[in-house]
Design a protein around this motif. Structure first.
Motif, PDB file in Angstrom:
ATOM      1  N   ARG A  51      27.138  19.628   8.244  1.00  0.00           N
ATOM      2  CA  ARG A  51      25.945  19.938   8.756  1.00  0.00           C
ATOM      3  C   ARG A  51      25.569  20.550   9.724  1.00  0.00           C
ATOM      4  NH1 ARG A  51      26.190  14.131   9.171  1.00  0.00           N
ATOM      5  NH2 ARG A  51      24.874  14.196  11.125  1.00  0.00           N
ATOM      6  N   VAL A  52      26.296  20.922  10.770  1.00  0.00           N
ATOM      7  CA  VAL A  52      26.025  21.802  11.692  1.00  0.00           C
ATOM      8  C   VAL A  52      26.278  23.322  11.285  1.00  0.00           C
ATOM      9  CG1 VAL A  52      26.859  22.700  14.098  1.00  0.00           C
ATOM     10  CG2 VAL A  52      26.987  20.264  13.536  1.00  0.00           C
ATOM     11  N   PHE A  53      27.325  23.521  10.426  1.00  0.00           N
ATOM     12  CA  PHE A  53      27.536  24.693  10.165  1.00  0.00           C
ATOM     13  C   PHE A  53      26.231  25.307   9.192  1.00  0.00           C
ATOM     14  CE2 PHE A  53      32.294  24.209  10.255  1.00  0.00           C
ATOM     15  CZ  PHE A  53      32.227  24.571  11.779  1.00  0.00           C
ATOM     16  N   LYS A  54      25.733  24.211   8.358  1.00  0.00           N
ATOM     17  CA  LYS A  54      24.774  24.462   7.286  1.00  0.00           C
ATOM     18  C   LYS A  54      23.579  24.760   8.130  1.00  0.00           C
ATOM     19  CE  LYS A  54      22.199  22.159   3.580  1.00  0.00           C
ATOM     20  NZ  LYS A  54      21.870  21.047   2.904  1.00  0.00           N
ATOM     21  N   GLN A  55      23.221  24.289   9.315  1.00  0.00           N
ATOM     22  CA  GLN A  55      22.118  24.409  10.095  1.00  0.00           C
ATOM     23  C   GLN A  55      22.215  25.698  10.886  1.00  0.00           C
ATOM     24  OE1 GLN A  55      19.340  22.314   9.882  1.00  0.00           O
ATOM     25  NE2 GLN A  55      18.312  23.659  11.071  1.00  0.00           N
ATOM     26  N   TYR A  67      21.712  24.986  21.689  1.00  0.00           N
ATOM     27  CA  TYR A  67      22.407  24.205  21.091  1.00  0.00           C
ATOM     28  C   TYR A  67      21.394  22.776  20.993  1.00  0.00           C
ATOM     29  CZ  TYR A  67      26.510  26.762  22.696  1.00  0.00           C
ATOM     30  OH  TYR A  67      27.430  27.664  22.812  1.00  0.00           O
ATOM     31  N   LYS A  68      20.715  22.644  21.841  1.00  0.00           N
ATOM     32  CA  LYS A  68      19.792  21.515  21.626  1.00  0.00           C
ATOM     33  C   LYS A  68      18.864  21.646  20.566  1.00  0.00           C
ATOM     34  CE  LYS A  68      15.593  20.488  23.920  1.00  0.00           C
ATOM     35  NZ  LYS A  68      14.720  20.501  25.205  1.00  0.00           N
ATOM     36  N   ASP A  69      18.478  22.741  19.967  1.00  0.00           N
ATOM     37  CA  ASP A  69      17.696  22.936  18.615  1.00  0.00           C
ATOM     38  C   ASP A  69      18.469  22.315  17.691  1.00  0.00           C
ATOM     39  OD1 ASP A  69      15.791  24.038  20.285  1.00  0.00           O
ATOM     40  OD2 ASP A  69      16.538  26.141  19.864  1.00  0.00           O
ATOM     41  N   ILE A  70      19.627  23.166  17.600  1.00  0.00           N
ATOM     42  CA  ILE A  70      20.534  22.599  16.564  1.00  0.00           C
ATOM     43  C   ILE A  70      20.892  21.261  16.429  1.00  0.00           C
ATOM     44  CG2 ILE A  70      22.845  23.073  15.360  1.00  0.00           C
ATOM     45  CD1 ILE A  70      21.270  25.384  15.255  1.00  0.00           C
ATOM     46  N   ALA A  71      21.150  20.641  17.657  1.00  0.00           N
ATOM     47  CA  ALA A  71      21.436  19.229  17.928  1.00  0.00           C
ATOM     48  C   ALA A  71      20.173  18.374  17.013  1.00  0.00           C
ATOM     49  CB  ALA A  71      21.794  18.698  19.438  1.00  0.00           C
ATOM     50  N   GLU A  72      19.064  18.848  17.625  1.00  0.00           N
ATOM     51  CA  GLU A  72      17.982  17.687  17.148  1.00  0.00           C
ATOM     52  C   GLU A  72      17.866  17.916  15.827  1.00  0.00           C
ATOM     53  OE1 GLU A  72      14.540  19.325  19.182  1.00  0.00           O
ATOM     54  OE2 GLU A  72      15.077  18.114  21.110  1.00  0.00           O
ATOM     55  N   ARG A  79      26.164  18.393  22.808  1.00  0.00           N
ATOM     56  CA  ARG A  79      27.485  18.599  23.268  1.00  0.00           C
ATOM     57  C   ARG A  79      28.428  18.450  21.880  1.00  0.00           C
ATOM     58  NH1 ARG A  79      30.250  16.761  27.925  1.00  0.00           N
ATOM     59  NH2 ARG A  79      31.919  18.321  28.132  1.00  0.00           N
ATOM     60  N   ALA A  80      27.947  17.711  20.952  1.00  0.00           N
ATOM     61  CA  ALA A  80      28.535  17.657  19.803  1.00  0.00           C
ATOM     62  C   ALA A  80      28.481  18.981  19.032  1.00  0.00           C
ATOM     63  CB  ALA A  80      27.994  16.353  18.928  1.00  0.00           C
ATOM     64  N   VAL A  81      27.209  19.539  19.140  1.00  0.00           N
ATOM     65  CA  VAL A  81      27.177  20.970  18.276  1.00  0.00           C
ATOM     66  C   VAL A  81      28.259  21.706  18.873  1.00  0.00           C
ATOM     67  CG1 VAL A  81      25.554  22.804  18.019  1.00  0.00           C
ATOM     68  CG2 VAL A  81      24.858  20.576  18.055  1.00  0.00           C
ATOM     69  N   ARG A  98      24.970  33.016  17.455  1.00  0.00           N
ATOM     70  CA  ARG A  98      23.334  33.244  17.801  1.00  0.00           C
ATOM     71  C   ARG A  98      22.944  31.805  18.277  1.00  0.00           C
ATOM     72  NH1 ARG A  98      22.625  35.283  11.541  1.00  0.00           N
ATOM     73  NH2 ARG A  98      23.475  37.331  12.056  1.00  0.00           N
ATOM     74  N   VAL A  99      23.913  30.875  18.694  1.00  0.00           N
ATOM     75  CA  VAL A  99      23.525  29.723  19.454  1.00  0.00           C
ATOM     76  C   VAL A  99      24.008  29.852  20.830  1.00  0.00           C
ATOM     77  CG1 VAL A  99      23.920  27.168  19.212  1.00  0.00           C
ATOM     78  CG2 VAL A  99      24.139  28.370  17.181  1.00  0.00           C
ATOM     79  N   VAL A 100      23.145  29.825  21.646  1.00  0.00           N
ATOM     80  CA  VAL A 100      23.155  29.855  23.032  1.00  0.00           C
ATOM     81  C   VAL A 100      22.805  28.724  23.981  1.00  0.00           C
ATOM     82  CG1 VAL A 100      22.740  32.463  22.882  1.00  0.00           C
ATOM     83  CG2 VAL A 100      20.963  30.853  23.415  1.00  0.00           C
TER      84      VAL A 100
END
Length: 128
Positions: A51-55, A67-72, A79-81, A98-100
DNA sequence: CGCTGCACCCTGA
DNA sequence: TCAGGGTGCAGCG
């Protein structure tokens, strides 16, 4: 400087479109915009990481997210992201660089220097 | 405003 | 179980 070999993981070599991929990566490393949307990668299905990779793969060339964006989006914690991205089998294809972090560049499994260079390649500047 | 500590969720041992 | 990770945020001085 930035080397192709620094970014290739075993996961890439399992891909049967490797020659096509190699070509794309060559273009990419010359600093040109390349989409990896059509590249198929082996990744765990039905898992949290998937799910994370897909996002993360939704991020286009030159875009960044925190990381927060992806997490939401995924419905988890930042943290999990980070944890999921650190296990990214295919750098570049899944553009974890690209995730900062919100306050700065964040970390990178292969070393922050590489991340910086990748971002610079895409027109961002995280130089100190 | 900078620093510290804890919470967040998921893995691997 | 538990410790720890590519973070974020609240609390404190």
């Amino acid at each position: 400087m930035l080397d192709f070999c620094d970014c290739v993981e075993p996961g890439l070599k399992q891909n049967k479109d490797f020659s096509n991929l190699f070509q794309k990566l060559s273009v990419y490393f010359q600093g040109n915009r390349v989409e990896f949307d059509d590249v198929k990668v082996r990744m765990p299905q039905n898992s949290f990481r998937a799910r994370v990779f897909k996002q993360v793969r939704k991020l286009k060339w030159g875009e960044t997210a925190t990381y927060k964006d992806i997490a939401e989006e995924v419905g988890t914690s930042p943290r999990a992201v980070g944890m999921a991205l650190s296990k990214n089998p295919v750098l570049i294809i899944i553009p974890c660089h690209r995730v900062v972090a919100e306050n700065g560049i964040g970390g990178y499994s292969r070393g922050v220097e590489i991340k910086k260079n990748l971002l610079k390649l895409e027109g961002h500047n995280f130089n100190d």
